[in-house]
Scaffold this active site. Structure first.
Site, mmCIF file in Angstrom:
data_model
loop_
_atom_site.group_PDB
_atom_site.id
_atom_site.type_symbol
_atom_site.label_atom_id
_atom_site.label_comp_id
_atom_site.label_asym_id
_atom_site.label_seq_id
_atom_site.Cartn_x
_atom_site.Cartn_y
_atom_site.Cartn_z
ATOM 1 N N CYS A 44 58.076 10.602 56.984
ATOM 2 C CA CYS A 44 57.623 10.064 55.498
ATOM 3 C C CYS A 44 57.923 8.576 55.385
ATOM 4 C CB CYS A 44 58.230 11.115 54.505
ATOM 5 S SG CYS A 44 59.915 10.965 54.551
ATOM 6 N N HIS B 126 61.370 6.167 48.414
ATOM 7 C CA HIS B 126 61.906 6.117 49.783
ATOM 8 C C HIS B 126 61.499 5.007 50.825
ATOM 9 C CE1 HIS B 126 62.924 9.331 53.312
ATOM 10 N NE2 HIS B 126 63.970 8.501 53.171
ATOM 11 N N ASP C 218 52.028 13.422 53.233
ATOM 12 C CA ASP C 218 52.762 12.284 53.796
ATOM 13 C C ASP C 218 52.580 12.226 55.266
ATOM 14 O OD1 ASP C 218 54.630 13.840 53.671
ATOM 15 O OD2 ASP C 218 56.220 12.556 53.304
#
Length: 491
Positions: A76, A129, A272
């Site tokens: 991801c 992230h 993703d």
């Protein structure tokens, strides 16, 4: 004569595509980008899933131009770095999903920064992230509105301590708030409220769900639905989260129509990376109306954290009513690195520095337009710090490493397995011996790419990080004023 007519027809279509593409440059549509987590290819009714119920995303698919050969990185954080910059993750310094190696370099203009410079307001709702220190947080990378959980997922160690999928604590700009509801519902609620407030100027809404990433926890109604069919808890959570995402996509599309945003808003849907490993489980999951229900792998080999098609192939739908033709299948090889140049071009920008991706706008206007072949590169990148990148160029340990090169027809895996994807999409037959010249060309291109990327891995060897603001700032606020309740917005 017939050949001449076909050539003239092709040239005419290509010319019209160019003209139409030029007309759309700088038109500044509103942009809503929905990115799900670990959903992968095939986990939708519109992509052939035999029993999963996703009617609203299926409708979005039917109204979209869609890419049948669109690829992400196998995990991801790398994918997100590519989406936000138009560059390969390694060029952004991103070589892992954790620690310092997940920090996206500060030396590049991001997608929201580029769009802001072109008159957009920008918001993120869900998962970021790409570095947890303040300089790497989305409010420092171009987002005006920030509504996110911590790091990789709700409840993970780098998130707010003891956070839950139900009623999660979220960082809303500079303040932590307690929310009401299931996390995906909360993210869509807040995105819709912001869209309603921002709809009088061009906006970019990035709705990035942590679902259906593990732990596999769905809202109660969805969880109970699958448990009644005999599903175990984890499977019920995974598929329940997907059906909950579908409900929220339905809510979103309804509101766009109510708010007269339907025709000037581009809605994009993607995942993703490839699907979670539980999808390859061939055991019976449950039963409905006397029919046994099994997982669906879409005929693909591999899954997330593998270098095969199942690790990188994802759904990619672009819906812009009246501009992109509904039901258009686009087979041109495309990838995460292409989103940045596509959206910047639509917004009227000129990319000042070279990016790895290319604009998809010509294909969105005419799937038959000339689209030069290229090699796309993938590397798991999860080597241990004791191994490092210099010991990982050809590392193929399952789950920790592995790499691939993909062009329109072939996929090279781990420098030795060659698959003819056009004729063998399930990657069952290694044809390296039949195509030695293809093997050698792809090997050379991978080696050249690696050596170009290696100096860009700026986070390697720099593991020291400042304290996590999701821990420090949360505790400061908890001890001083507490965590206020954020009421669900009225939509």
């Amino acid at each position: 004569m017939m050949l001449k007519m076909r050539v003239l027809s092709f040239l005419f279509l290509s010319f019209m595509s160019f003209v139409y593409c030029e007309e759309l440059k700088g038109t500044k549509p509103n942009i809503i980008f929905i990115l799900t987590d670990d959903q992968g290819k095939g986990q939708l009714g519109c992509e052939g899933h035999p029993w999963l119920e996703t009617p609203y995303i299926d409708k979005l698919f039917s109204e979209s131009s869609y890419f049948s050969d669109f690829h992400m990185s196998p995990t991801c954080t790398p994918s997100r770095a590519a989406l936000m910059t138009g560059n390969y993750p390694f060029r952004n310094g991103v070589t892992h999903t954790g620690g310092a190696r997940a920090r996206m370099t500060l030396k590049i203009e991001t997608l929201p920064e580029a769009l802001k410079s072109l008159g957009y307001t920008t918001g993120i709702f869900g998962k970021w992230h790409l570095g947890y220190e303040e300089a790497y947080q989305p409010h420092s990378r171009g987002f005006d509105e920030v509504f996110i959980h911590g790091y990789g997922g709700i409840g993970q160690p780098m998130d707010v301590p003891n956070n839950k999928y139900e009623n999660p604590i979220i960082r809303h700009n500079e303040t932590f708030v307690k929310t009401e509801g299931f996390c995906t519902d909360v993210f869509f609620d807040q995105a819709l409220a912001w869209i309603k407030k921002s709809k009088d100027k061009p906006f970019f809404a990035y709705i990035s769900t942590n679902a259906p990433h593990g732990p596999y926890i769905a809202p109660k109604d969805k969880r109970e639905k699958f448990k009644k069919l005999g599903f175990k808890s984890g499977d019920a959570g995974f598929y329940g989260m997907i059906e909950n995402i579908d409900d929220n996509v339905g809510r979103l599309m309804t509101k766009l129509k109510q708010w007269d945003l339907d025709e000037n808003t581009l809605v994009i849907f993607m995942s993703d990376n490839g699907f979670a490993s539980l999808v390859i489980n061939e055991k019976k999951l449950g039963q409905r109306n006397g029919e046994d229900l099994y997982s669906y792998q879409a005929g693909l080999r591999g899954y997330k954290k593998t270098p095969y098609e199942g690790g990188t192939l994802v759904p990619a739908f672009f819906r812009w009513k009246g501009k992109f033709k509904a039901g258009n299948k686009i087979s041109g090889l495309s990838a995460h690195i292409d989103l940045f140049p596509t959206l910047v071009e639509l917004a009227g920008g000129e990319i000042q520095e070279k990016r790895d991706g290319r604009s998809l706008l010509p294909l969105l206007q005419n799937p038959q337009t000339k689209w030069n072949d290229r090699n796309l590169f993938f590397h798991i990148g999860r080597w241990g710090n004791n191994v490092g990148p210099d010991g990982s160029q050809y590392d193929k340990r399952p789950g920790r490493a592995g790499f691939a090169v993909r062009n329109t027809r072939f996929r090279l895996v781990n420098h030795e397995e060659l698959y003819d994807i056009e004729n063998d999409p399930g990657e069952e037959n290694n044809v390296a011996k039949q195509y030695p010249e293809v093997l050698q060309e792809m090997q050379k291109s991978y080696d050249a790419w690696w050596h170009e990327m290696r100096p860009q891995m700026v986070n390697e060897g720099h593991q020291k990080m400042t304290l996590n603001p999701f821990h420090v700032k949360y505790k400061e606020q908890l001890d001083s004023v507490g965590i206020p309740l954020l009421a669900r917005p009225q939509l």
